[in-house]
Design a protein around this motif. Structure first.
Motif, short mmCIF file in Angstrom:
data_model
loop_
_atom_site.label_atom_id
_atom_site.label_comp_id
_atom_site.label_asym_id
_atom_site.label_seq_id
_atom_site.Cartn_x
_atom_site.Cartn_y
_atom_site.Cartn_z
N PHE A 1 12.19 5.07 -23.97
CA PHE A 1 11.88 5.99 -22.88
C PHE A 1 13.13 6.81 -22.55
O PHE A 1 13.92 6.44 -21.68
N PRO A 2 13.36 7.90 -23.29
CA PRO A 2 14.55 8.72 -23.03
C PRO A 2 14.51 9.32 -21.63
O PRO A 2 13.44 9.59 -21.09
N VAL A 3 15.68 9.50 -21.05
CA VAL A 3 15.79 10.06 -19.70
C VAL A 3 16.44 11.43 -19.75
O VAL A 3 16.96 11.86 -20.78
N GLU B 1 14.22 1.61 -11.88
CA GLU B 1 13.65 1.50 -13.22
C GLU B 1 13.70 0.08 -13.76
O GLU B 1 13.21 -0.20 -14.85
N GLY B 2 14.29 -0.86 -13.01
CA GLY B 2 14.38 -2.25 -13.45
C GLY B 2 15.83 -2.71 -13.54
O GLY B 2 16.74 -2.09 -12.96
N LEU C 1 19.22 8.35 -24.79
CA LEU C 1 18.50 7.20 -25.29
C LEU C 1 19.05 5.98 -24.57
O LEU C 1 20.12 5.50 -24.86
N ARG C 2 18.29 5.51 -23.58
CA ARG C 2 18.76 4.39 -22.77
C ARG C 2 18.33 3.10 -23.44
O ARG C 2 17.18 2.69 -23.39
N ASP C 3 19.28 2.44 -24.06
CA ASP C 3 18.99 1.18 -24.73
C ASP C 3 20.25 0.34 -24.67
O ASP C 3 21.26 0.70 -25.25
N LYS D 1 3.73 12.41 -20.51
CA LYS D 1 2.75 12.36 -19.43
C LYS D 1 3.48 12.15 -18.11
O LYS D 1 4.40 11.33 -18.04
N GLY D 2 3.04 12.88 -17.08
CA GLY D 2 3.59 12.67 -15.75
C GLY D 2 5.09 12.86 -15.66
O GLY D 2 5.77 12.19 -14.88
N GLY D 3 5.64 13.76 -16.46
CA GLY D 3 7.08 14.01 -16.42
C GLY D 3 7.90 12.99 -17.18
O GLY D 3 9.13 13.06 -17.17
N ALA D 4 7.26 12.02 -17.82
CA ALA D 4 7.98 11.00 -18.59
C ALA D 4 7.61 11.11 -20.06
O ALA D 4 6.58 11.69 -20.42
N MET D 5 8.45 10.58 -20.92
CA MET D 5 8.21 10.60 -22.36
C MET D 5 8.45 9.22 -22.94
O MET D 5 9.29 8.45 -22.44
N CYS D 6 7.72 8.92 -23.99
CA CYS D 6 7.89 7.67 -24.74
C CYS D 6 7.93 8.00 -26.22
O CYS D 6 7.13 8.81 -26.70
N ILE D 7 8.85 7.41 -26.93
CA ILE D 7 8.92 7.53 -28.39
C ILE D 7 8.70 6.14 -28.97
O ILE D 7 9.45 5.21 -28.66
#
Length: 637
Positions: free
Chosen positions: A310-312, A442-443, A122-124, A287-293
């Motif tokens: 957006f967990p990695v 990623e920013g 969980l990147r936060d 979607k597209g190999g990425a996830m959003c919660i």
């Protein structure tokens, strides 16, 4: 959990060892795991996989350690991701626990601390903000709070962002007229401040309201934050009618404004969660190999905001396992509510509910609504998750194109994974500091930002000397801690805020340190000092690169430079503000806060204290002759 001296605690020394060499080798990895396996108990616990350097690759939990770890020796049954992990494993660390629920909580704690590359993360960067209603003063203060709960009071949250906390505190001030000032500001008021004039404080500092009246406001605020907004609204309505009947129209107008503030808060709720009490709502999109919660925070039936996560490291990981890992890490920091609604069950749902119940000190339920109003909330969270993920993917695609153009324009070897931007800030040498900002594909990586306080006053007005100090500290530490550059903490590209001179100086500094392979670019104002939006980019080989005014690479690099400038200015402002509050009396031995305050209240300023005669010092309230002598000797000795 077994204590460190417990006789049945797993022996880490016997089961841990390191193999020389860092090349992945799956046979060596399996052998390391089998060696550990020989002495493993069939008990719940947590295991850590280490590479040849001892760095943690993975943290896992198990109901029965021996059975779980044995699975890693069946390499053909593992997904590719775990096969790569086994190939790098050279040792293991084991800690047993009393239950699997304890193991789950410990696993989340270790993942948050070590951020292993093979765990879902969980990147936060920031902790969640709360509203704190202090209880350590006769007139409690309402304020924003992050971090450890070191103050006595009631904490309300989490809120999704600092902005949502600020809006709520502003509404609380309008609605309940609670003070937000510091205790020292409160204690030194002789007349009401501006907040009283604009009807956002009841001015208890100057007795415009008594203790009982203020306590009633605090109770109303607690009821409101606890979900009893309807009762508060009814009470205010009755009070307004009574004031109007008594022809106290001024008081009626004040209560009317408070009712308007309450109505505004109720009308600004993005979702209607009335009757839900305290709950968190989660929905996952992939979607597209990425996830959003997507998360909604409901407290007291009120929506306190929502946030997208957006967990990695989610490749080859099942969605229910991602949700489980997310929840475990999320509630490592945030107290769990009694109800969690999700669009699917996390893996090992019952275990998760048991572990969170232990954290909350009461039963926590995890539900997947199938009908009724709660399904509407879940659908809204799902829609938000999908939209947030689509935006993220669009931004990532756009960012990827810009980075590709950056590589082509400057002839880089590849897309930089870590870009460091340096700037410094001072006012005629005062409070000088340097700043480093870090960005990647990623920013911005705000948890990697660093500031460098200039401790030598002789270099504080010399930009070149300040840059030398920054580089020697930053790269000297990198050479010491990561000489092989395996950690990913070495920059692929360095941006210097300056022209040829600054760039040449930066190269000379690194060459003196034996570093000659760091790509650097100098960013200088254009021919019209940047007023036309142009910049000149200086390369180490002497080239100067210009971009058209509307070029995306120019916008991207300007954004990086501006972020470094913003961070440097902000850090400098904070340092300057802190210095303003420092008094020369702080250095006088034997002078504590009480005597310092007494001297300042008597003389007005620290300078007046310094210039005072010995007899004048002794006449100050609370200052004995011995203390007066100490102060006098300090300034005149």
């Amino acid at each position: 959990m077994s204590g460190p001296q417990s006789p049945d605690r797993f022996s880490e020394d016997k089961a841990s060892f390191t193999v020389t060499g860092s090349q992945p080798d799956i046979d060596m990895g399996v052998e390391a795991i089998r060696t550990t396996l020989k002495t493993l108990p069939i008990r719940p616990g947590v295991y850590r996989m280490h590479d040849a350097r001892g760095d943690i690759l993975y943290v896992g939990k198990a109901r029965a350690l021996k059975n779980r770890v044995a699975n890693y020796t069946q390499v053909d049954r593992l997904p590719r991701r775990l096969q790569r992990m086994v190939a790098q494993t050279r040792s293991m660390t084991i800690v047993t626990t009393n239950s699997e629920a304890e193991a789950l909580l410990l696993e989340a704690q270790l993942i948050k601390r070590y951020r292993p590359p093979y765990n879902v993360l969980l990147r936060d960067d920031k902790s969640f903000p709360f509203i704190l209603l202090r209880e350590d003063h006769a007139f409690p203060r309402v304020q924003k709070h992050r971090g450890a709960r070191k103050y006595k009071g009631r904490y309300y949250g989490p809120f999704a962002s600092a902005g949502s906390v600020t809006r709520t505190i502003n509404a609380l001030q309008k609605l309940f007229l609670l003070r937000s000032c510091t205790d020292s500001f409160f204690a030194n008021r002789s007349r009401p401040c501006l907040l009283y004039q604009i009807k956002r404080c009841s001015a208890p500092c100057v007795d415009r309201i008594d203790a009982a009246g203020y306590a009633e406001l605090v109770n109303d605020a607690q009821d409101f934050l606890g979900g009893k907004s309807t009762a508060v609204q009814k009470k205010l309505g009755v009070a307004m009618e009574q004031a109007a009947e008594s022809l106290d129209f001024e008081q009626a107008a004040v209560i009317r404004d408070r009712l308007k503030a309450l109505t505004f808060i109720q009308g600004s709720q993005a979702i209607n969660a009335e009757g839900l009490g305290d709950a968190d709502i989660f929905a996952l999109a992939a979607k597209g190999g990425a996830m959003c919660i997507q998360a909604f925070f409901i407290r007291g039936g009120q929506n306190w905001g929502h946030r997208s996560f957006f967990p990695v490291h989610t490749t080859d990981v099942a969605e229910d396992e991602v949700l489980e890992s997310f929840m475990a890490q999320f509630y490592e920091e945030v107290p769990p509510p009694r109800l969690i609604l999700a669009d699917r069950q996390p893996a090992e749902c019952e275990l998760m509910a048991l572990a969170l119940s232990a954290r909350a000190g009461g039963k926590v339920r995890i539900e997947v609504p199938q009908r009724g109003d709660r399904t509407r909330l879940i659908k809204q969270a799902q829609r938000n998750a999908v939209e947030a993920l689509d935006r993220r993917l669009a931004e990532t695609t756009s960012q990827g194109k810009i980075l590709d153009e950056l590589v082509e324009a400057f002839g880089l070897e590849g897309v930089p994974d870590r870009i460091e931007i340096y700037d410094n800030s001072h006012i005629q040498g005062a409070h000088a500091l340097g700043a480093m900002v870090v960005a990647g594909p990623e920013g911005f990586r705000k948890n990697a930002y660093r500031k460098f306080n200039m401790k030598n006053p002789e270099i504080s007005n010399d930009d070149f000397a300040m840059m030398r100090d920054m580089f020697e500290r930053r790269f000297g530490r990198a050479q010491k801690e990561d000489p092989d550059r395996d950690s990913g903490e070495w920059p692929d590209l360095v941006l210097i805020d300056g022209g040829k001179g600054q760039l040449s100086a930066a190269r000379a500094i690194l060459e003196e340190m034996g570093i000659e392979d760091v790509t650097m670019i100098g960013v200088a104002k254009g021919p019209h000092h940047g007023r036309d939006g142009r910049e000149i980019f200086h390369m180490l080989d002497g080239r100067e690169i210009n971009f058209p005014v509307n070029h995306p690479v120019l916008f991207y690099l300007q954004r990086l430079r501006d972020e470094a400038h913003r961070f440097a200015i902000g850090a400098h402002r904070a340092k300057r503000s802190k210095a303003i509050t420092v008094s020369s009396l702080d250095e006088v031995p034997g002078i504590g806060p009480a005597r310092k305050k007494a001297l300042l209240m008597h003389f007005g300023t620290a300078r007046a204290v310094r210039d005072a005669a010995l007899d004048d010092l002794a006449r100050a309230p609370g200052v004995s002759k011995a203390v007066a002598q100490q102060v006098y000797d300090y300034f005149h000795g």
